[in-house]
Design a protein around this motif. Structure first.
Motif, PDB file in Angstrom:
ATOM      1  N   SER A  26     -94.566 -30.422  16.439  1.00 52.61           N
ATOM      2  CA  SER A  26     -94.978 -29.517  17.504  1.00 52.61           C
ATOM      3  C   SER A  26     -95.694 -30.323  18.580  1.00 52.61           C
TER       4      SER A  26
ATOM      5  N   THR B 137     -95.056 -33.164  24.142  1.00 48.86           N
ATOM      6  CA  THR B 137     -93.744 -32.546  24.336  1.00 48.86           C
ATOM      7  C   THR B 137     -92.780 -33.557  24.950  1.00 48.86           C
TER       8      THR B 137
ATOM      9  N   THR C 186     -89.351 -33.522  19.953  1.00 46.35           N
ATOM     10  CA  THR C 186     -88.241 -32.604  19.685  1.00 46.35           C
ATOM     11  C   THR C 186     -87.397 -33.085  18.518  1.00 46.35           C
TER      12      THR C 186
ATOM     13  N   PRO D 165     -86.345 -26.440  23.158  1.00 48.18           N
ATOM     14  CA  PRO D 165     -87.197 -27.629  23.273  1.00 48.18           C
ATOM     15  C   PRO D 165     -86.730 -28.574  24.367  1.00 48.18           C
TER      16      PRO D 165
END
Lengths: 334, 405
Positions: free
Chosen positions: B187, B177, B182, A215
């Motif tokens: 998601s 994102t 995170t 990530p």
């Protein structure tokens, strides 16, 4: 060896910190928000339960009369069992509620479930849920302490604590160790909690995995990411393998299990690149032959995998004990 | 109730003039006029500001209490209703739903059932009162269908309102994102999901000659594309809500579901780019995105909660922050909230000139209050600004010369 050479100290105004001030949290929702000395407090508390669990009687009555509900909204065998044993060894009345699919199909919301559990006067609620943040949602609605046994991809704090305890006992310290966390970091709550816990305790954490499973934003905690396994594992004192969550692999994150094993599976040749006495860990359940080969997993010289399971019970006993001290009227914990 | 009114003492905020001055406003038969005032009922607005009523493009709900509280006198209703506004009868019914307090201008579904499969009866819906065509909450992934819709709508002179998020890139994502997604284990989809969708729709707009309006643009790269397209002469406009101007993804905090929006909250860098895009005129209008959801849709784990916020009641107060922060002047703000939406979608209003409809908002720009989801006027209190102290209270709303509140 049972104590860390690195002792993160609590903010002190001269007198010794004790009681509630040592661990001021009502719930255990995550490692995030916990100070290093609070983590250390739980690890230190766990040591006595390791000893008890290895003794003949394996029993203590301090939670007698208390009701512990393990509400698991996601399938689990080992974590549920570990929490059940931990509660029973401390004398609590443990009730398991496996709600994997049933209640949501009946239309009951999570809040309704929380209110129901609260009305049954639980003294402790242990929750696992498939959605990040769900445990916090329940904690806000109940009176008793809530333990997060894993929420979505967010946190799995007792796993991080048991891993830290395992490392501390095997290596004698956490501070200054290089720990490589390898595999599907993106979908892993174990990785998140471990990164928070290990960096808080002074370890250098590296992440290794396919670029699609690493990530963004990890570098904020000084964590380095590697897509090349051999480079990432070089010089590691601890190699922590993650389970490849094949059930979350829709969407083409990796080409195949075969390729994943070839590029990111832990085998003897790769392990040789780490420090000579490197410790191998895995939160289980393992995909043998995918992320780890059996000969490493089963080699007691390097593998701490079964010890992790053992530490899990002790750490969970420590958490159950510490979180209920206020309710039990333990002096200094009101 | 009369549709004649004399409003005295207010400071006028005219979107078309930077100078603010005090003057009386005369409304006769619902329209701003001039001349004799003897027989008119009087509304004393001394010490208050007066501007054209807000025109809210792309609201999801006809929520009159919320709209009136926010100073909104006309709203363009998204086709995402139950059932979707995909035929003339439904459009016709929706057009009368807000009277007399708020004029509802229906937006036609671009595809049948908003399913993104077949073109809906756009022409018949225009005849029934639709002022634009929209893809709804979703992007239409089929580029061929989208080109046909734009070409068809261009011939009917209907703007296309599109939702700019590449559906495949978004997938099941509920956040942008980045570090926040995170660490919360949510998601995320990359911010380019927006610019990717904008890039395609801009090319289709250029190809078809249609006027494309992006209901919300929220990323720096999205603004860059819109800015460049405007210079190129493409007929493109865009809007934004106060949420993306005032909040970044950090507001998600400990999984606050009121901050689950569509598109999701962005990075602080994107938020600052949005402020800049208001300042330089890349953003054409500010809308509420009003999408009220009760606790049954929001008191859930973050990923299970419905996206959307209650925005109508707070639209004016939150937008006034842009004036206090010297991003825009007050007349320019009223351009963004009223005059521009009227001009771009061919609606009456947005003006204080003689002959304009007597749709007005009378407000105290300095009066403080605290946003409270529990007491927010309207159908639900799902505001991401819950607890925020703000300034700016709507004292009166006048619609067609009648005092609504």
């Amino acid at each position: 060896m049972t104590s860390s050479s690195h002792t993160p100290s609590a903010p002190s105004s001269g007198g010794a910190i004790s009681g509630r001030a040592l661990f001021p949290h009502k719930h255990l929702l995550g490692i995030g928000g916990m100070a290093p000395w609070q983590i250390q407090c739980l690890l230190d508390e766990a040591e006595q339960w390791v000893d008890l669990n290895r003794s003949k009687t394996k029993h203590d009555d301090r939670l007698m009369g208390m009701t512990q509900i393990n509400a698991f909204f996601e399938n689990s065998t080992r974590t549920l069992l570990s929490f059940e044993i931990a509660g029973k060894r401390l004398g609590a009345d443990v009730v398991n509620m496996q709600v994997a699919q049933s209640s949501t199909k009946k239309g009951e919301t999570l809040i309704d479930t929380a209110v129901t559990l609260n009305a049954m006067r639980a003294d402790l609620i242990v929750i696992r849920h498939q959605h990040s943040g769900a445990v916090q949602l329940i904690a806000d609605k109940v009176d008793c302490p809530v333990l997060n046994a894993g929420d979505g991809r967010h946190e799995h704090p007792t796993q991080a604590l048991l891993d830290a305890l395992t490392i501390r006992r095997r290596k004698g310290r956490i501070d200054g160790l290089r720990v490589a966390i390898c595999g599907d970091v993106l979908h892993s709550r174990v990785a998140r909690s471990n990164i928070l816990c290990l960096t808080a305790m002074g370890a250098e954490v590296r992440l290794i995995g396919p670029p699609t499973l690493l990530p963004e934003g990890m570098e904020q905690l000084g964590v380095q990411s590697f897509t090349n396994f051999d480079k990432g594992i070089a010089g590691a004192h601890v190699v922590m393998m993650l389970r490849l969550q094949t059930e979350r692999m829709e969407g083409g994150f990796i080409p195949s299990l075969k390729e994943y094993h070839a590029l990111y599976g832990l085998n003897r040749e790769r392990l040789a690149l780490a420090e000579t006495d490197a410790l191998v860990m895995h939160p289980g359940p393992m995909n043998r032959g995918v992320e780890i080969t059996s000969d490493i997993a089963d080699d007691p010289a390097c593998s701490a995998i079964t010890e992790q399971v053992e530490m899990g019970v002790a750490v969970r006993m420590a958490c159950l004990d510490v979180l209920t001290r206020g309710r039990r009227g333990v002096e200094g914990w009101a | 109730m009369s549709s004649n009114l004399l409003i005295t003492g207010a400071t006028l905020v005219d979107p078309h003039h930077e100078q603010q001055g005090s003057a009386d406003i005369i409304i006769r038969h619902g329209v701003i006029g001039r001349g004799d005032t003897d027989d008119l009922p009087v509304l004393d607005a001394k010490g208050l500001m007066l501007a054209p009523g807000l025109i809210d493009i792309g609201t999801f709900s006809i929520d009159l209490n919320a709209m009136t509280a926010g100073g909104i006198t006309a709203a363009a209703l998204m086709p995402d209703q139950s059932p979707p506004l995909d035929n003339a009868a439904l459009v016709q019914r929706a057009a009368t739903a807000g009277k007399p307090a708020v004029w509802i201008h229906p937006i036609a579904a671009a595809s049948t059932g908003l399913a993104g499969g077949d073109m809906a009866e756009i022409g018949l819906m225009k005849e029934a009162g639709a002022i634009a065509v929209a893809t709804g909450r979703q992007w239409i992934a089929d580029s061929g269908l989208m080109l046909n819709i734009m070409t068809y709508a261009a011939a009917l002179d209907l703007p296309i309102i599109t939702h700019a998020e590449d559906a495949a890139l978004v997938g099941q994502a509920v956040a942008t994102t980045g570090p926040v997604a995170t660490w919360l284990g949510l998601s995320g989809a990359p911010a380019i999901a927006e610019s990717l969708a904008i890039a395609r729709d801009l090319m289709l707009a250029e190809q078809s000659g249609a006027h494309v309006h992006f209901r919300q643009v929220t990323t720096a790269r999205g603004f860059d594309l819109i800015r460049a397209a405007k210079q190129r002469g493409i007929r493109v406009t865009c809007g934004i809500t106060p949420a993306h101007l005032l909040l970044s993804e950090n507001a998600i905090g400990a999984f606050l579901t009121f901050t689950r929006l569509s598109p999701p909250l962005r990075s602080e860098a994107d938020r600052l780019a949005a402020i800049e895009a208001v300042r330089d005129g890349t953003i054409d209008l500010i809308c509420s995105g009003h999408d009220p959801h009760g606790p049954e849709a929001k008191r859930l784990p973050f990923a299970e909660a419905q996206p959307g916020m209650a925005g109508a009641a707070t639209l004016l107060a939150l937008s006034l922050a842009l004036v206090r922060d010297h991003v825009v002047t007050l007349p320019r703000l009223m351009e963004l909230l009223s005059a521009a939406p009227a001009r771009l979608f061919g609606l009456a209003g947005g003006s204080l000139h003689v002959g304009a409809p007597g749709d007005l908002v009378i407000f105290d720009p300095h009066a403080p209050w605290q946003i409270d989801g529990d007491t927010l006027p309207g159908n639900a209190g799902n505001t991401p600004f819950d607890g925020l102290p703000v300034q700016g209270v709507v004292r009166h709303v006048v619609k067609g010369g009648r005092i609504v509140t």
